[in-house]
Design a protein around this motif. Structure first.
Motif, PDB file in Angstrom:
ATOM      1  N   HIS A   5       0.846  -1.327  -0.011  1.00 30.31           N
ATOM      2  CA  HIS A   5       0.211   0.056  -0.140  1.00 30.31           C
ATOM      3  C   HIS A   5       0.963   1.234   0.048  1.00 30.31           C
ATOM      4  CE1 HIS A   5       0.839  -0.831   4.396  1.00 30.31           C
ATOM      5  NE2 HIS A   5       0.698   0.562   4.346  1.00 30.31           N
ATOM      6  N   LEU A   6       0.231   2.402  -0.122  1.00 34.68           N
ATOM      7  CA  LEU A   6       0.892   3.878  -0.100  1.00 34.68           C
ATOM      8  C   LEU A   6       0.488   4.253   1.348  1.00 34.68           C
ATOM      9  CD1 LEU A   6       2.396   6.276  -1.255  1.00 34.68           C
ATOM     10  CD2 LEU A   6       0.167   7.111  -1.946  1.00 34.68           C
ATOM     11  N   HIS A   7       1.248   4.483   2.281  1.00 35.02           N
ATOM     12  CA  HIS A   7       1.234   5.286   3.417  1.00 35.02           C
ATOM     13  C   HIS A   7       1.093   6.886   2.893  1.00 35.02           C
ATOM     14  CE1 HIS A   7       1.748   6.125   7.774  1.00 35.02           C
ATOM     15  NE2 HIS A   7       2.121   7.182   7.388  1.00 35.02           N
ATOM     16  N   PHE A   8       0.174   7.594   3.274  1.00 33.81           N
ATOM     17  CA  PHE A   8       0.175   8.825   2.293  1.00 33.81           C
ATOM     18  C   PHE A   8      -0.355  10.030   3.633  1.00 33.81           C
ATOM     19  CE2 PHE A   8      -2.671  12.149   0.539  1.00 33.81           C
ATOM     20  CZ  PHE A   8      -1.790  12.907  -0.056  1.00 33.81           C
ATOM     21  N   GLU A   9       0.624  11.024   3.873  1.00 36.82           N
ATOM     22  CA  GLU A   9       0.378  11.764   4.844  1.00 36.82           C
ATOM     23  C   GLU A   9       0.376  13.135   4.320  1.00 36.82           C
ATOM     24  OE1 GLU A   9       3.192  11.467   8.141  1.00 36.82           O
ATOM     25  OE2 GLU A   9       3.137   9.466   8.416  1.00 36.82           O
ATOM     26  N   ILE A  10      -0.656  14.195   4.961  1.00 40.06           N
ATOM     27  CA  ILE A  10      -0.177  15.542   4.656  1.00 40.06           C
ATOM     28  C   ILE A  10       0.004  16.391   5.918  1.00 40.06           C
ATOM     29  CG2 ILE A  10      -1.707  17.655   3.960  1.00 40.06           C
ATOM     30  CD1 ILE A  10      -3.435  16.035   2.176  1.00 40.06           C
ATOM     31  N   GLY A  11       1.112  17.248   6.114  1.00 41.85           N
ATOM     32  CA  GLY A  11       1.259  17.779   7.297  1.00 41.85           C
ATOM     33  C   GLY A  11       2.176  18.814   7.318  1.00 41.85           C
ATOM     34  N   PHE A  12       2.964  18.919   8.544  1.00 41.16           N
ATOM     35  CA  PHE A  12       3.814  19.997   9.130  1.00 41.16           C
ATOM     36  C   PHE A  12       5.102  19.688   9.751  1.00 41.16           C
ATOM     37  CE2 PHE A  12      -0.609  21.588   8.630  1.00 41.16           C
ATOM     38  CZ  PHE A  12      -0.471  22.533   7.906  1.00 41.16           C
TER      39      PHE A  12
END
Length: 339
Positions: free
Chosen positions: A168-175
């Motif tokens: 799978h792709l582990h996908f994050e959006i962050g800072f």
């Protein structure tokens, strides 16, 4: 956005397979079109070995709600004859590659790429992990467009094995919390090398990608800054300091008013339910606030958001009055360099 830029993104969509989300020029990070077509999450979320689809979502979704997962796990739609995932992984927006970890054994993320979207305000990052392969030309400093191929989906990791059927792709959006993460890391005496600089997972906080994408798709917001304003504050915390941390300098769009030319004495910080410091209000000496340098206190909180929280607590809610959790204290240590 200029017309030529829109045409370029649409060309990428046609040639390489990523899907444009509404009109925000935001790309889904895999070729799977299930989200765009409004299909249920089981068509694009990869669950853990539990088989529970929700375990691949963001939040307190694992170990009966006690374990936090800071990403979406996205399943593949194409495999080779041996059953290995073949899906290309795309940058979701234009940006700059700021970190590439090409050795699977160097992180629990396995092979991963981080792209900072410096054309956005705030200039957030996206992280793409467990890759089988890093894309050609993907190196630190490289510019990418929405739809640029960053690598191939896989199951790389360190310290544990991801089976073939759970690639799978582990996908994050962050800072990033601080530009000086190494100092914090050295103080902890972990006994292992920090191979990832400021792009170590311990130095990043994330928002839930799925409701952000849903808000973009529906047209309710146009960008992440607008979306952050829709997320309710779980707690507001005042930190008495005259320091302007790197977090503020890196994400000035999160600051509510100018502090230039003012005598700064504190920051009032609004945290999301999962600990993202989403809003910063500078406080000045002429406002007559009580408190000494280094004081940290809770100004306000949302019982509705926090009392049912089963992991990643911003505040401890067990006593007569809430107190700041160890996780939030750790974040403040990283942000401000407190010992």
């Amino acid at each position: 956005m200029h017309r030529t830029r829109i045409q370029l993104i649409l060309l990428l969509v046609c040639l390489s397979g990523p899907s444009l989300i509404a009109s925000a020029n935001l790309i889904w990070p895999t070729p799977n079109r299930a989200f765009q077509e409004g299909r249920p999450i089981l068509d694009f979320i990869q669950p853990t070995s539990s088989g529970v689809t929700e375990s691949g979502l963001f939040g307190c979704v694992r170990n009966g709600g006690s374990r936090f997962h800071e990403a979406l796990d996205l399943l593949p739609v194409e495999r080779d004859r041996q059953g290995e995932a073949l899906d290309a992984i795309y940058s979701v927006l234009p940006g700059r590659v700021v970190h590439v970890s090409a050795v699977a054994g160097h992180s629990s993320y396995g092979r991963y790429v981080v792209v900072q979207h410096d054309g956005e305000a705030p200039a957030f990052h996206t992280l793409y992990a467990h890759l089988a392969k890093i894309g050609e030309g993907i190196q630190v400093g490289a510019r990418v467009e929405a739809g640029s191929v960053l690598g191939r989906m896989g199951r790389s990791s360190a310290g544990y094995r991801i089976p073939k059927d759970r690639a799978h792709l582990h996908f994050e959006i962050g800072f990033c919390l601080t530009d000086d993460f190494q100092r914090y890391y050295d103080r902890q005496k972990y006994g292992s090398k920090n191979r990832h600089g400021n792009w170590n997972g311990m130095n990043m906080v994330s928002i839930d990608p799925l409701p952000f994408y849903e808000a973009i798709r529906s047209g309710r917001v146009r960008n992440l800054n607008e979306y952050l304003k829709t997320i309710p504050a779980a707690a507001r915390i005042r930190v008495h300091t005259s320091q302007v941390p790197s977090f503020v300098r890196n994400y000035p769009a999160l600051v509510t008013r100018s502090y230039q030319g003012q005598q700064l004495i504190a920051w009032d910080i609004a945290f999301t339910q999962y600990g993202v410091p989403k809003e910063w209000t500078p406080r000045f000496i002429d406002e007559g606030l009580s408190g000494r340098r280094g004081d940290v206190k809770v100004l306000a909180y949302s019982p509705k958001l926090l009392e049912k929280q089963t992991c990643r607590n911003v505040l401890n809610m067990g006593g007569r009055t809430p107190s700041i959790s160890s996780g939030t204290i750790t974040s403040l240590k990283k942000i401000f360099g407190f010992k």
